[in-house]
Each structure stands twice: as structure tokens, then as C-alpha cells.
Design an enzyme around this catalytic site. Structure first.
Site, PDB file in Angstrom:
ATOM      1  N   TYR A 157      78.329  62.289  66.211  1.00  0.00           N
ATOM      2  CA  TYR A 157      77.816  63.647  65.989  1.00  0.00           C
ATOM      3  C   TYR A 157      78.640  64.671  66.775  1.00  0.00           C
ATOM      4  O   TYR A 157      78.851  65.784  66.311  1.00  0.00           O
ATOM      5  CB  TYR A 157      76.337  63.730  66.385  1.00  0.00           C
ATOM      6  CG  TYR A 157      75.754  65.122  66.267  1.00  0.00           C
ATOM      7  CD1 TYR A 157      75.742  65.804  65.048  1.00  0.00           C
ATOM      8  CD2 TYR A 157      75.230  65.782  67.391  1.00  0.00           C
ATOM      9  CE1 TYR A 157      75.226  67.093  64.943  1.00  0.00           C
ATOM     10  CE2 TYR A 157      74.707  67.058  67.287  1.00  0.00           C
ATOM     11  CZ  TYR A 157      74.708  67.710  66.069  1.00  0.00           C
ATOM     12  OH  TYR A 157      74.200  68.989  65.962  1.00  0.00           O
TER      13      TYR A 157
ATOM     14  N   ARG B 274      83.745  70.693  62.889  1.00  0.00           N
ATOM     15  CA  ARG B 274      83.106  71.879  62.290  1.00  0.00           C
ATOM     16  C   ARG B 274      83.535  73.144  63.037  1.00  0.00           C
ATOM     17  O   ARG B 274      83.922  74.140  62.423  1.00  0.00           O
ATOM     18  CB  ARG B 274      81.578  71.714  62.316  1.00  0.00           C
ATOM     19  CG  ARG B 274      80.837  72.939  61.797  1.00  0.00           C
ATOM     20  CD  ARG B 274      79.357  72.668  61.550  1.00  0.00           C
ATOM     21  NE  ARG B 274      78.641  72.162  62.729  1.00  0.00           N
ATOM     22  CZ  ARG B 274      77.337  71.883  62.736  1.00  0.00           C
ATOM     23  NH1 ARG B 274      76.608  72.039  61.634  1.00  0.00           N
ATOM     24  NH2 ARG B 274      76.742  71.429  63.826  1.00  0.00           N
TER      25      ARG B 274
ATOM     26  N   TYR C  98      74.011  75.432  73.411  1.00  0.00           N
ATOM     27  CA  TYR C  98      73.577  74.205  74.092  1.00  0.00           C
ATOM     28  C   TYR C  98      74.529  73.884  75.242  1.00  0.00           C
ATOM     29  O   TYR C  98      75.745  74.042  75.115  1.00  0.00           O
ATOM     30  CB  TYR C  98      73.613  73.006  73.134  1.00  0.00           C
ATOM     31  CG  TYR C  98      72.444  72.834  72.198  1.00  0.00           C
ATOM     32  CD1 TYR C  98      71.241  73.509  72.365  1.00  0.00           C
ATOM     33  CD2 TYR C  98      72.546  71.945  71.121  1.00  0.00           C
ATOM     34  CE1 TYR C  98      70.186  73.316  71.490  1.00  0.00           C
ATOM     35  CE2 TYR C  98      71.491  71.750  70.239  1.00  0.00           C
ATOM     36  CZ  TYR C  98      70.308  72.435  70.428  1.00  0.00           C
ATOM     37  OH  TYR C  98      69.274  72.236  69.565  1.00  0.00           O
TER      38      TYR C  98
ATOM     39  N   ARG D 282      69.040  78.805  63.494  1.00  0.00           N
ATOM     40  CA  ARG D 282      67.760  78.127  63.245  1.00  0.00           C
ATOM     41  C   ARG D 282      67.242  78.379  61.839  1.00  0.00           C
ATOM     42  O   ARG D 282      66.527  77.566  61.268  1.00  0.00           O
ATOM     43  CB  ARG D 282      66.719  78.569  64.277  1.00  0.00           C
ATOM     44  CG  ARG D 282      67.088  78.219  65.713  1.00  0.00           C
ATOM     45  CD  ARG D 282      67.320  76.747  65.917  1.00  0.00           C
ATOM     46  NE  ARG D 282      67.758  76.425  67.280  1.00  0.00           N
ATOM     47  CZ  ARG D 282      68.045  75.195  67.684  1.00  0.00           C
ATOM     48  NH1 ARG D 282      67.956  74.175  66.841  1.00  0.00           N
ATOM     49  NH2 ARG D 282      68.444  74.974  68.908  1.00  0.00           N
TER      50      ARG D 282
ATOM     51  N   GLU E  36      62.952  64.922  61.924  1.00  0.00           N
ATOM     52  CA  GLU E  36      63.501  66.276  61.790  1.00  0.00           C
ATOM     53  C   GLU E  36      62.979  66.859  60.480  1.00  0.00           C
ATOM     54  O   GLU E  36      62.918  66.163  59.472  1.00  0.00           O
ATOM     55  CB  GLU E  36      65.038  66.227  61.806  1.00  0.00           C
ATOM     56  CG  GLU E  36      65.683  67.591  61.746  1.00  0.00           C
ATOM     57  CD  GLU E  36      67.204  67.522  61.948  1.00  0.00           C
ATOM     58  OE1 GLU E  36      67.649  67.010  62.994  1.00  0.00           O
ATOM     59  OE2 GLU E  36      67.921  67.966  61.037  1.00  0.00           O
TER      60      GLU E  36
END
Ligand code: 3EB
Length: 300
Positions: free
Chosen positions: A108, A115, A168, A181, A288
Site C-alpha cells: 500500500y 500515485r 498523515y 474524505r 471499510e
């Protein structure tokens, strides 16, 4: 058509998600991307295999997944910029073994690095007006990305209970994830909302490790918080929990009944929801939930 290997829990076999759009549709390809567009939006999908999976031995510090993600997003941005739909609205990302370590880091994290490189390399900001997204571990198959982009920029919504994902701290990976979000298209009537994959995270920390029921409830509290932010911007739009359609990704199939029961304690039984098996991007996250509203919806 793109194949995503996230099996439906208690499903009857293959299911198909279809996005319909009004007006004249034009389709085509751009590198590995297949797309279809109308006057206001473009939908595209791409699947790229990671050949030689571990990437070891080629003397290259960049992993296969990093490269594949970077390539897919660079093609995406080239396409939407060229066609004039620069507002990346929603991106869905799926690839196998999301929590596995490979080439010295978590997959990840490698995805996040690829990305971010593509955003930066395509002249895009990696903070602020970034797309709604999800990133899930498929059971098998290639790296899959599908997306919706608009003529105009959608409006990113954040969750006051959570730190922005693009802020983060480093313990969740050296390169932060690039997503908002939620994302809202106010040019549509009614406005269209996509709520990103939402998990049991408050601040930046995972809450309730090992407790799938509490994680499900916490995820729904996060979605409530995102919706109340969206309603401040679009008070006239029906953006209550009951107005959306849901996809719930469950890591362990054995947790399905508990997740469904908890979800249905908070969301009425006639609200559309699809339960799928997938790995979530942190090993301690068991569930999730993503959602969308403002568009037509049929389930059969
Ligand atoms: C989180 O909040 C949970 O990397 O695109 C949710 C939605 C998550 C999108 C992504 C990751 C992504 O950090 C994981």
C-alpha cells in the site's frame, strides 16, 4: 468493462456495476485506458499487470506496483486534461496483497508513492482538491483503477474527526495517500457526492483493533461527520445517511453477519448496500465503507 476481484459476501455469483449517463456518448482508448464520455463527464478504466511481481534483481529501487500505479495515473491525467475533463472526481483502486511486504516496504505504501509521483509529475496538487478514492486489496488479478472526472473541479470535503489523509504522519508510510474524505459536484442537480472509503480511524489512529462491530460503528460515525460537512456546503441536497448507497468491504468473510447487523442498526433496511470481501489498507482495519448519493440508483 473492468474485472474487480472483490467477491460479494453471501452473493449469488458475479455482480455487475453499471454507470449510466445521459446524452451522446463517445468512447475510445488512450494508452491502456478505456473510456466513455458525455458532455459533462468521463468514465475510464485501466488494468495493468505487475510483471515480474517482486521486481527484485533489476537493480531498480522502484517496485513494480509503484511503477504500475504511477503509469496508470499519468495516463489518466493525460487523458482527462486532453479531453477537457480536468476535475478528477472519484478514483477506485484495487490490487492484490495490499498489506504484504515486498521489496522492503508495504505494497500500500508503494501504491501511495506511485500515485503521489503521478499527481506531482502531472502538475497536480497532492493536497486540498484531490479526488475521493478507495484503495482495497483484491483477492487476485492485476492492478485495477477506474475513475470519473468532470468538466469542472468538484469540491473536496474533509472530516473534522480525522486528519486529512494527505497529512498523515510518516508512520503510515513515507508518502501520504492522495485523497479527500469526500468530493461534491455542485454543478449537478441534485449535487452528486462520493464519500471515500471510510474506516475506523479517528485523528490518524486506528480505533477498536480486533473489534469489527465497533469498527463498523466508528466508520459510520465518520461518514455522518463527512455528511454534516457536505450539508454545510449543499444544505438543499438530501445528504442524510439514508440518502446514499453503500459498499462495505469486509476483510474476514466470517465477520460478514456482524458487520451487516451493525450496519443495519444504523442504516435502514431499504437503503442499498453491497457487502464485498476485500483487504483494507491497514492490517488492523477489518472493515471499510464507501458511499455515494445524488445519482440514480437501481439494484436488481
Ligand atoms: C484511511 O482513511 C483508510 O489510499 O485512496 C480510505 C480511502 C483509505 C482511500 C486511498 C485509503 C484510500 O486512511 C484507507
Amino acid at each position: 468493462m473492468v474485472n474487480v476481484v472483490t467477491p460479494e459476501l453471501a452473493g449469488r455469483g458475479e455482480i455487475c456495476e453499471v454507470w449510466r449517463a445521459k446524452g451522446r456518448l463517445v468512447d475510445g482508448t488512450h494508452g491502456p485506458i478505456r473510456y466513455r464520455r458525455n458532455d459533462s463527464m468521463i468514465f475510464g478504466c485501466v488494468e495493468i499487470g505487475e510483471d515480474g511481481r517482486s521486481g527484485a534483481g533489476d537493480g531498480d529501487a522502484t517496485s513494480g506496483l509503484h511503477k504500475v500505479t504511477d503509469a496508470a495515473y499519468r495516463h489518466l491525467f493525460a487523458l482527462i486534461d486532453e479531453m477537457g475533463y480536468p476535475g478528477l472526481f472519484r478514483a477506485w483502486n484495487y490490487f492484490p496483497e495490499i498489506n504484504a511486504e515486498a521489496d522492503g516496504s508495504e505494497r500500500y505504501w508503494q501504491f501511495n508513492a506511485g500515485r503521489q509521483d503521478a499527481f506531482t509529475g502531472s502538475g497536480r496538487s497532492t493536497k486540498g482538491n484531490v479526488p475521493a478514492a478507495c484503495a482495497l486489496g483484491s483477492v487476485a488479478g492485476p492492478f485495477v483503477l477506474y475513475f470519473l472526472a468532470l468538466r469542472e473541479a468538484p469540491l473536496a470535503i474533509e472530516n473534522p474527526r480525522q486528519i486529512c489523509a494527505y497529512h498523515y504522519p510518516q508512520r503510515y508510510g513515507p508518502r501520504s495517500p492522495t485523497f479527500a474524505r469526500a468530493n461534491l459536484a455542485l454543478s449537478h442537480e441534485p449535487p452528486v457526492l462520493f464519500v471515500s472509503g471510510t474506516a475506523s480511524i479517528v485523528g490518524h489512529q486506528t480505533l477498536h483493533p480486533g473489534d469489527v462491530v465497533a469498527q463498523t460503528a466508528e466508520s459510520l460515525r465518520n461518514i455522518e461527520a463527512v455528511l454534516s460537512e457536505a450539508r454545510r456546503v449543499a444544505p438543499q441536497a438530501g445528504l442524510q445517511l439514508e440518502d446514499l448507497a453503500y459498499k462495505i468491504y469486509v476483510r474476514n468473510p466470517a465477520d460478514f453477519d456482524a458487520v451487516r447487523a451493525t450496519f443495519r442498526q444504523h442504516v435502514a433496511s431499504d437503503v442499498p448496500a453491497l457487502f464485498l470481501q476485500a483487504d483494507v489498507c491497514r492490517a488492523d482495519l477489518l472493515v471499510e465503507i464507501e458511499a455515494s448519493g445524488g445519482h440514480a440508483l437501481e439494484m436488481e
